[in-house]
Every structure is written in structure tokens, then in C-alpha cells.
Design a protein around this motif. Structure first.
Motif, PDB file in Angstrom:
ATOM      1  N   MET A 129     -49.911  -6.649  50.794  1.00  0.00           N
ATOM      2  CA  MET A 129     -48.987  -7.638  51.348  1.00  0.00           C
ATOM      3  C   MET A 129     -47.889  -6.962  52.144  1.00  0.00           C
ATOM      4  O   MET A 129     -47.452  -7.467  53.170  1.00  0.00           O
ATOM      5  CB  MET A 129     -48.382  -8.472  50.222  1.00  0.00           C
ATOM      6  N   SER A 130     -47.468  -5.823  51.654  1.00  0.00           N
ATOM      7  CA  SER A 130     -46.442  -5.078  52.353  1.00  0.00           C
ATOM      8  C   SER A 130     -46.922  -4.685  53.752  1.00  0.00           C
ATOM      9  O   SER A 130     -46.165  -4.730  54.714  1.00  0.00           O
ATOM     10  CB  SER A 130     -46.080  -3.832  51.551  1.00  0.00           C
ATOM     11  N   ILE A 133     -46.654  -7.604  56.028  1.00  0.00           N
ATOM     12  CA  ILE A 133     -45.277  -7.816  56.454  1.00  0.00           C
ATOM     13  C   ILE A 133     -44.897  -6.854  57.574  1.00  0.00           C
ATOM     14  O   ILE A 133     -44.318  -7.250  58.584  1.00  0.00           O
ATOM     15  CB  ILE A 133     -44.307  -7.664  55.261  1.00  0.00           C
ATOM     16  N   ASP A 136     -46.546  -7.987  60.733  1.00  0.00           N
ATOM     17  CA  ASP A 136     -45.883  -9.167  61.283  1.00  0.00           C
ATOM     18  C   ASP A 136     -44.596  -8.782  61.976  1.00  0.00           C
ATOM     19  O   ASP A 136     -44.238  -9.335  63.019  1.00  0.00           O
ATOM     20  CB  ASP A 136     -45.582 -10.175  60.170  1.00  0.00           C
ATOM     21  N   MET A 140     -43.529  -9.669  65.731  1.00  0.00           N
ATOM     22  CA  MET A 140     -42.321 -10.395  66.078  1.00  0.00           C
ATOM     23  C   MET A 140     -41.553  -9.652  67.160  1.00  0.00           C
ATOM     24  O   MET A 140     -40.999 -10.259  68.073  1.00  0.00           O
ATOM     25  CB  MET A 140     -41.444 -10.592  64.846  1.00  0.00           C
ATOM     26  N   PHE A 141     -41.538  -8.346  67.034  1.00  0.00           N
ATOM     27  CA  PHE A 141     -40.850  -7.534  68.042  1.00  0.00           C
ATOM     28  C   PHE A 141     -41.522  -7.686  69.400  1.00  0.00           C
ATOM     29  O   PHE A 141     -40.862  -7.867  70.421  1.00  0.00           O
ATOM     30  CB  PHE A 141     -40.836  -6.068  67.614  1.00  0.00           C
ATOM     31  N   GLY A 144     -40.745 -11.227  70.735  1.00  0.00           N
ATOM     32  CA  GLY A 144     -39.360 -11.511  71.046  1.00  0.00           C
ATOM     33  C   GLY A 144     -38.774 -10.652  72.138  1.00  0.00           C
ATOM     34  O   GLY A 144     -38.065 -11.143  73.005  1.00  0.00           O
ATOM     35  N   LYS A 145     -39.072  -9.370  72.125  1.00  0.00           N
ATOM     36  CA  LYS A 145     -38.341  -8.444  72.980  1.00  0.00           C
ATOM     37  C   LYS A 145     -39.134  -7.810  74.115  1.00  0.00           C
ATOM     38  O   LYS A 145     -38.560  -7.179  74.978  1.00  0.00           O
ATOM     39  CB  LYS A 145     -37.752  -7.313  72.114  1.00  0.00           C
TER      40      LYS A 145
ATOM     41  N   ASP B  59     -34.087  -0.518  67.142  1.00  0.00           N
ATOM     42  CA  ASP B  59     -35.434  -0.213  67.628  1.00  0.00           C
ATOM     43  C   ASP B  59     -35.449   1.150  68.328  1.00  0.00           C
ATOM     44  O   ASP B  59     -34.450   1.838  68.421  1.00  0.00           O
ATOM     45  CB  ASP B  59     -35.945  -1.327  68.551  1.00  0.00           C
ATOM     46  N   GLN B  65     -31.542  -5.042  66.526  1.00  0.00           N
ATOM     47  CA  GLN B  65     -32.330  -6.267  66.413  1.00  0.00           C
ATOM     48  C   GLN B  65     -31.985  -6.936  65.088  1.00  0.00           C
ATOM     49  O   GLN B  65     -32.201  -6.361  64.023  1.00  0.00           O
ATOM     50  CB  GLN B  65     -33.818  -5.934  66.477  1.00  0.00           C
ATOM     51  N   THR B  67     -32.723  -9.285  62.168  1.00  0.00           N
ATOM     52  CA  THR B  67     -33.993  -9.768  61.618  1.00  0.00           C
ATOM     53  C   THR B  67     -33.826 -10.953  60.671  1.00  0.00           C
ATOM     54  O   THR B  67     -34.808 -11.590  60.316  1.00  0.00           O
ATOM     55  CB  THR B  67     -34.718  -8.648  60.861  1.00  0.00           C
ATOM     56  N   VAL B  78     -36.694  -6.719  50.019  1.00  0.00           N
ATOM     57  CA  VAL B  78     -38.130  -6.713  49.726  1.00  0.00           C
ATOM     58  C   VAL B  78     -38.886  -5.753  50.646  1.00  0.00           C
ATOM     59  O   VAL B  78     -39.898  -5.175  50.263  1.00  0.00           O
ATOM     60  CB  VAL B  78     -38.714  -8.137  49.889  1.00  0.00           C
ATOM     61  N   ASP B  79     -38.362  -5.578  51.851  1.00  0.00           N
ATOM     62  CA  ASP B  79     -39.070  -4.753  52.820  1.00  0.00           C
ATOM     63  C   ASP B  79     -39.150  -3.287  52.402  1.00  0.00           C
ATOM     64  O   ASP B  79     -39.868  -2.505  53.000  1.00  0.00           O
ATOM     65  CB  ASP B  79     -38.408  -4.863  54.193  1.00  0.00           C
ATOM     66  N   ASP B  82     -42.741  -1.289  49.304  1.00  0.00           N
ATOM     67  CA  ASP B  82     -43.924  -0.435  49.418  1.00  0.00           C
ATOM     68  C   ASP B  82     -43.611   0.932  50.018  1.00  0.00           C
ATOM     69  O   ASP B  82     -44.070   1.954  49.546  1.00  0.00           O
ATOM     70  CB  ASP B  82     -44.983  -1.117  50.270  1.00  0.00           C
ATOM     71  N   ARG B  83     -42.762   0.927  51.047  1.00  0.00           N
ATOM     72  CA  ARG B  83     -42.489   2.178  51.756  1.00  0.00           C
ATOM     73  C   ARG B  83     -41.639   3.141  50.952  1.00  0.00           C
ATOM     74  O   ARG B  83     -41.648   4.332  51.177  1.00  0.00           O
ATOM     75  CB  ARG B  83     -41.780   1.866  53.076  1.00  0.00           C
ATOM     76  N   ASP B  88     -34.239  -2.170  56.846  1.00  0.00           N
ATOM     77  CA  ASP B  88     -33.152  -2.858  57.528  1.00  0.00           C
ATOM     78  C   ASP B  88     -31.791  -2.413  57.022  1.00  0.00           C
ATOM     79  O   ASP B  88     -31.637  -2.054  55.855  1.00  0.00           O
ATOM     80  CB  ASP B  88     -33.261  -4.372  57.305  1.00  0.00           C
ATOM     81  N   MET B 129     -42.839 -11.765  48.064  1.00  0.00           N
ATOM     82  CA  MET B 129     -43.384 -11.191  49.299  1.00  0.00           C
ATOM     83  C   MET B 129     -44.134 -12.246  50.081  1.00  0.00           C
ATOM     84  O   MET B 129     -44.083 -12.269  51.310  1.00  0.00           O
ATOM     85  CB  MET B 129     -44.299 -10.021  48.964  1.00  0.00           C
ATOM     86  N   VAL B 132     -41.796 -14.141  52.116  1.00  0.00           N
ATOM     87  CA  VAL B 132     -41.389 -13.395  53.300  1.00  0.00           C
ATOM     88  C   VAL B 132     -42.428 -13.526  54.399  1.00  0.00           C
ATOM     89  O   VAL B 132     -42.108 -13.752  55.571  1.00  0.00           O
ATOM     90  CB  VAL B 132     -41.177 -11.898  52.963  1.00  0.00           C
ATOM     91  N   ILE B 133     -43.686 -13.434  54.011  1.00  0.00           N
ATOM     92  CA  ILE B 133     -44.769 -13.541  54.986  1.00  0.00           C
ATOM     93  C   ILE B 133     -44.771 -14.923  55.640  1.00  0.00           C
ATOM     94  O   ILE B 133     -44.872 -15.041  56.860  1.00  0.00           O
ATOM     95  CB  ILE B 133     -46.138 -13.266  54.323  1.00  0.00           C
ATOM     96  N   ASP B 136     -41.941 -15.102  58.068  1.00  0.00           N
ATOM     97  CA  ASP B 136     -42.222 -14.334  59.278  1.00  0.00           C
ATOM     98  C   ASP B 136     -43.170 -15.096  60.182  1.00  0.00           C
ATOM     99  O   ASP B 136     -43.034 -15.083  61.409  1.00  0.00           O
ATOM    100  CB  ASP B 136     -42.848 -12.987  58.910  1.00  0.00           C
ATOM    101  N   MET B 139     -41.324 -17.557  62.113  1.00  0.00           N
ATOM    102  CA  MET B 139     -40.524 -16.917  63.157  1.00  0.00           C
ATOM    103  C   MET B 139     -41.393 -16.499  64.339  1.00  0.00           C
ATOM    104  O   MET B 139     -40.984 -16.647  65.482  1.00  0.00           O
ATOM    105  CB  MET B 139     -39.817 -15.696  62.570  1.00  0.00           C
ATOM    106  N   ASN B 184     -29.314 -12.748  69.428  1.00  0.00           N
ATOM    107  CA  ASN B 184     -30.155 -11.593  69.131  1.00  0.00           C
ATOM    108  C   ASN B 184     -31.295 -11.980  68.197  1.00  0.00           C
ATOM    109  O   ASN B 184     -32.456 -11.628  68.421  1.00  0.00           O
ATOM    110  CB  ASN B 184     -29.301 -10.493  68.516  1.00  0.00           C
ATOM    111  N   CYS B 187     -33.825 -14.012  69.933  1.00  0.00           N
ATOM    112  CA  CYS B 187     -34.324 -13.338  71.130  1.00  0.00           C
ATOM    113  C   CYS B 187     -34.032 -14.157  72.393  1.00  0.00           C
ATOM    114  O   CYS B 187     -34.925 -14.436  73.203  1.00  0.00           O
ATOM    115  CB  CYS B 187     -35.806 -13.033  71.008  1.00  0.00           C
TER     116      CYS B 187
END
Lengths: 239, 239
Positions: A129-130, A133, A136, A140-141, A144-145, B59, B65, B67, B78-79, B82-83, B88, B129, B132-133, B136, B139, B184, B187
DNA sequence: CGAACGATTGACCGGCATCAAACTCGGTGG
DNA sequence: CCACCGAGTTTGATGCCGGTCAATCGTTCG
């Protein structure tokens, strides 16, 4: 590269893999065939063994929206985990083959192991799931940009990388999806995508023949994806 | 409404909540203060108790940016799960107060309960999560398929709904973020956002005074968010 | 061969970004 | 108390990117 590999392999413990091997079912599909219908009851994840797939859904206005493409080795169906039903319709873009992985493998409901196994499975799920995310977020980037040129360039980079991950050549491959699908996915008009293909070919960045794509200059492509303006203009005369 | 409530409450079992209550720490922040710096080692989730927060990152080109925004009762961080590090930077938009929830509460590493408790925690995490998905996804749809007017209208709807979820009035509230942040996030250019505020006020959909917003016609706002063209034109003369 | 579909290319136009200028509000110092 | 300043916001003028409309071409299939 954050692409999800086979989650079964990701689980680690040999016994879990053995469980998985027993529970997993295989299926072959013809191009255009529907794997998942949006709204269907969720009952597992899918992994692409061969071929290519497209995820899409219909928005409130009845318009189709392509949400992604799936290459061999990648997993889809994650969007159904929490809600209990799939949100996307998934169709085969080519003659394809896939594994279905029952969700019970992840929750541990089927085989409540003695060790901490269900936890390991859950963690694999969280990792999956991560990845969605993170993906996604990238999209989105883009939407949007980035202007159409950068959007298209980064799309080509993404495809190339994933083609390589799936065992194909990174620099010469057949696009599995139509221009219409690409345009819809990138939220651009078909005509714009077509013009971009032509433009990139004129710049010597790619070669195209129908759906066959050759990436001729990986560096230029990267430059196009990163900075749309500066250097690209120069190539117009000097390239 | 899919907004995440306090995940501690979401956990269910009383004993787990008791664990949580012991481990959670509280903190008060001044406007502009940084809660999380992007890249910091991940060590837990945060829940807003009061006040408002903004998530953003820089970025490749060094541009900021935005978010997302976080309202009382909502969870962020939450982001990083996993990492292993936060992606952010999160800053307070106002004098605020928040809870920090150590991640060990979810993995069960801190208190390996006798029952199936760690599993329940993991499932709460998956639900988080998943939210969040879904968010997103919304969005991406806004950015890809909506023109500026629909984007702005759906933004206002979203804010209104979340204000209500956070215990404020749905139809009259103070925007916690600057026009620049809104632009911002959506966008769009600042000027475009400003024009949209004016336009919506002229249509009688909202009232604005500085950052105070009043939603005068919820139906019109919904119509603006759903179908940009048809009906809105009519209001110009008939409204 | 002709029909149907997808892709390409051209012409035109509108929405939104950009540039530019005025205005509001809060704070600071004379 | 008022002048001054600066940041944030509003409003106007202009230009460009990309969407829309339309015509042509190439390929596939009946």
C-alpha cells in the motif's frame, strides 16, 4: 525503484510461501477480457505473470478514467482491501496470464500460524500500500505541476523502467495501450499525445512505428522530463 | 466520509487503548513551528488535537509543493511508515496541539499482547493507509480532470466537511491557510484563486471577509463542483 | 473494395499563467 | 496620531499552452 514484486516472495518465511503456492490460482485471459469489475466484492490481490492490464473506473459524469497500467510482476487489486470491494475495472490489454492471491493469505485468517507469520504478511501488505501511495504522489505531481511535454516524457521513462523490471528491453518495446488510453491516463487530449509522439521523434529522442517505441536518447528524454524549457529549445536548431 | 479519526480509538480493544494512552505524548506548537522535517527518521504518527497543520515538500527544482492540510482529529505522518523516514515537512498554521503516537503501538513491538491485538493494530494501520489512497485518488481527479472552478469548489466542500468533522460550523469558518497555500495545493496561480473567491462571492455562493468564509448556498456550491458549465451560466443573469 | 477505427496534422479559440499595478491591513517609528 | 513600509490580496491586461473541431491518412476487417 519502488515497483512491487511478487508479494508472496516478499513474505519471507518459507512456510508462508508454501501456503501461498497452494492457495494461489492461475488464469489466462484474452485481450479485452475483464478481470475485475468495479464494485465487485474484494476477495484477493492479483499478480501479472505475463501480458498487460489496464485499470479504469467511471466517474460521476459517466466518463472513463484510466488509473494505471500493470506489467508482469506487478500487483493490482490493492484498492479493494479496506473498502471490501474493488474500485477499478481491470481489463487485459493483450493475451495475458495472472495469479490470484486470496486475501486470507495476508490477514492470516486461513492459516493462523504459530509464529509471527500473520504479522509478516500484514507488513508485506503495508509495504504494498505504501508503494501505491508513493506512486500516486508521483502522479499527482505530474498532473499538477508538469506541462504536457514533461508529463509525456516522464510517462515514457516510467514505462521504460517498468518494461525493464518486467524483463523486457528498456529501450525498445511495444506499447501495450492505445493512444487514447495514454491520453486518458495522462489527462491530455489524444491529439496532444499524438503531437508529442511526433515532436519527440523529430527531436531524435524516440523512434516510433505504430506502437513500437525505441528510446534513442535516454539523456535527452530525462532532460525533457526534468526541465522542459531551456535545453530543449536549443536542440531545435543544434540537435 | 473517510477522514481518519483517532487511530487509538479505532483500535477497539480497551486494553490497547490503555496501552496507547500511556505511550502517547502531547505537544503544543506556535504558528509557523515545524513538527516534522522532511527526511527525518520515522518514529510515529501524529494526531491533531487542536489547531491546523500544513504538509509540504520541496521538489527536485527546489519549489515547495503543499500536499495537504490537517484538521483536528486527523492523523498525519503515514507517509513515513514504509520508507522509514518522513517525506513531508509539516508545520503549524496556528497555535496548535497534537499527540504523538509511537509506531511501536501499531507493530506491537512494544507490548506483544497475548490476544490477537497486534493484528488489530495492523488493520487499523491498513485502514489509515487506505484512507490516504482514497484521498489521493480524489486529488488526482481534481488535478487531472477539473478546471479551476470545479477544483476550487470541491476544495471548499472538502474544507467545509472536515471543519464539521472537527467540531466547527460547516458553513462559517476561518480559513487557516493563506491564498498562496491554497493556490499551491490546488496547483493554480494565486491570482486565479483570488479571482475565484471573488467570483464565488459575486455568484452569492460564499461570503468572504479576509480569511473568514461563509457558505451561503451549499447547493450552488455542489453544482459548481459537479458541473461547471450549464447551470452556472444561468445564475449570471437569473441568480 | 468499402466501412470502421485509430492516429496524425492543421486551424482556431478559450482558460489559465504571467506580468503589472493598486489596494488592504498590521506593525513600527517619528 | 499619522506617515511609512511590507506582506498578502485583489484586479486588470496580455500571451501561450493545450483543448476542441475538422479533415486526412493508414490499417484492419467484413
Amino acid at each position: 525503484m519502488k515497483r512491487s514484486l511478487c508479494p508472496v516472495n516478499g513474505l519471507g518465511a518459507e512456510e508462508v510461501q508454501a501456503d501461498a503456492a497452494r492457495a494461489v490460482t492461475r488464469k489466462t485471459l484474452q485481450p479485452g477480457a475483464t478481470v475485475i469489475q468495479a464494485g465487485e466484492k474484494f476477495d484477493g490481490l492479483y499478480m501479472v505473470r505475463s501480458g498487460f492490464f489496464k485499470s479504469s473506473f467511471f466517474d460521476a459524469g459517466g466518463e472513463m478514467q484510466v488509473t494505471g497500467f500493470h506489467f508482469p510482476g506487478e500487483v493490482f487489486g490493492v484498492d479493494g482491501i479496506d473498502r471490501g470491494y474493488y474500485g477499478d475495472t481491470v481489463t487485459a490489454l493483450d493475451t495475458s496470464c495472472l495469479c490470484k492471491i486470496p486475501f486470507s493469505l495476508f490477514t492470516g485468517g486461513a492459516a493462523p500460524a504459530r509464529g509471527g507469520a500473520p504479522d509478516a504478511r500484514m507488513q508485506a501488505l503495508v509495504r504494498l500500500m505504501s508503494g501505491v501511495i508513493a506512486n500516486d504522489r508521483d502522479m499527482m505531481f505530474r498532473l499538477g505541476k508538469m506541462d504536457s511535454r514533461r508529463r509525456f516524457a516522464s510517462f515514457l521513462q516510467d514505462i521504460a523502467e517498468r518494461m525493464q523490471c518486467s524483463g523486457f528491453s528498456r529501450d525498445a518495446f511495444r506499447l501495450c495501450m492505445s493512444r487514447t488510453d495514454i491520453a486518458n491516463y495522462l489527462c491530455l487530449a489524444i491529439e496532444t499525445v499524438s503531437r508529442l509522439f511526433s515532436q519527440f521523434q523529430a527531436l531524435g529522442v524516440i523512434g516510433i512505428d505504430r506502437r513500437e517505441v525505441t528510446i534513442l536518447d535516454r539523456n535527452k528524454l530525462r532532460a525533457l522530463a526534468e526541465d522542459a524549457d531551456r535545453e530543449c529549445a536549443a536542440w531545435g536548431k543544434a540537435g
